[in-house]
Motif scaffolding. Structure first.
Motif, short mmCIF file in Angstrom:
data_model
loop_
_atom_site.label_atom_id
_atom_site.label_comp_id
_atom_site.label_asym_id
_atom_site.label_seq_id
_atom_site.Cartn_x
_atom_site.Cartn_y
_atom_site.Cartn_z
N ASP A 182 0.82 -1.21 0.00
CA ASP A 182 0.00 0.00 0.00
C ASP A 182 0.86 1.26 0.00
OD1 ASP A 182 1.09 -0.16 2.52
OD2 ASP A 182 -0.82 -0.05 3.59
N ALA A 189 -3.41 1.54 -4.92
CA ALA A 189 -4.65 1.34 -4.18
C ALA A 189 -5.85 1.48 -5.10
CB ALA A 189 -4.75 2.34 -3.03
N LEU A 247 -3.70 -5.17 -0.25
CA LEU A 247 -2.37 -4.56 -0.15
C LEU A 247 -1.97 -4.44 1.31
CD1 LEU A 247 -2.95 -1.71 -2.76
CD2 LEU A 247 -1.69 -3.86 -3.15
N SER A 304 1.36 -3.20 4.17
CA SER A 304 2.53 -2.34 4.30
C SER A 304 3.78 -3.21 4.32
CB SER A 304 2.45 -1.52 5.58
OG SER A 304 2.61 -2.37 6.72
#
Length: 258
Positions: free
Chosen positions: A191, A197, A213, A215
């Motif tokens: 992300d 996104a 998604l 991190s």
């Protein structure tokens, strides 16, 4: 008889990725979905190609530099470009590779195309779901020696699991079943940009399976207890690149089980 799971009028994850990679094993619904995502996130085509380059570089390191000769590639997808067994068996001819997927179209192509490239190597395919790691490991034992190091691979597939705790559970249960000296190679979409996104939202709009998604920090949690190799959790284009890397919204890492 045609497998009822084969729905050619519904966009399908493996076929969409095949389309982005320039393959021919896709249908109109897949191309429509792929184009819709690429319209708002053009870098998805680059990501698809670079994901395979990441696979090639990581397997080259593990086979050529470390000497790993056993690979468990979970969530194989459709064969395209250079595949795990081709890289590993070129460097270590006796390498044993087990591919895992539960998609009927992938199964058909895998049986036809994922065959040994050396007389002494072994290439096998398991029709299994990565939500059931214990089943995978029980079947993989028929081909792999689980008393010796195994390279476990999750290449861009765990984004299709909605619950991140389940992602961590899947990875940890597989890694618990392999011995010390084994490796985990994993990447997923991240992300790290507004456009990626938007592309993920567009994928859902087309009727394809959603891709979640995460991190880079979340992905790194999947490597807890493992020794992450340099350069760490980085964009896949920056993992020991041969040229000047282009930043991308996909992160990955390789780690050793102590």
């Amino acid at each position: 008889m045609t497998d009822p799971r084969l729905q050619f009028d519904v966009p399908h994850a493996a076929r969409i990725w095949n389309y982005w990679m320039g393959g021919k094993d896709n249908y109109a619904a897949d191309r429509t979905a792929g184009d819709a995502v690429a319209e708002v996130y053009p870098d998805i085509v680059t990501m698809a190609a670079q994901s395979r380059q990441f696979l090639i570089r990581t397997v080259t390191h593990l086979a050529g530099d470390v000497g790993v000769d056993q690979y468990l590639d979970i969530g194989t997808g459709l064969p395209t470009m250079e595949n795990t067994h081709e890289v590993a068996q070129r460097l270590v001819p006796g390498s044993r590779i087990v591919y895992v997927d539960n998609d009927p179209l992938v199964l058909v192509h895998a049986r036809a195309l994922l065959v040994n490239t050396t007389p002494e190597g072994v290439t096998w395919y398991l029709d299994a779901d990565y939500h059931r790691p214990e089943v995978i490991m029980a079947d993989a034992r028929n081909v792999l020696n689980l008393n010796r190091p195994v390279s476990v691979m999750f290449m861009g597939v765990l984004g299709y699991v909605g619950d991140f705790d389940e992602v961590r559970s899947i990875v940890s249960r597989v890694m618990e079943a392999v011995p010390s000296g084994s490796y985990l190679t994993m990447w997923d979409g991240t992300d790290t940009g507004a456009a990626v996104a938007e592309g993920a939202d567009k994928l859902i709009e087309t009727g394809a399976a959603p891709y979640h998604l995460r991190s880079p920090a979340q992905l790194l949690e999947c490597f807890e207890g493992l020794e992450v190799l340099e350069p760490g959790m980085v964009p896949i284009t920056e993992w020991r690149p041969k040229g000047t890397p282009t930043p991308i919204d996909a992160y990955g890492a390789v780690a050793r089980k102590p």
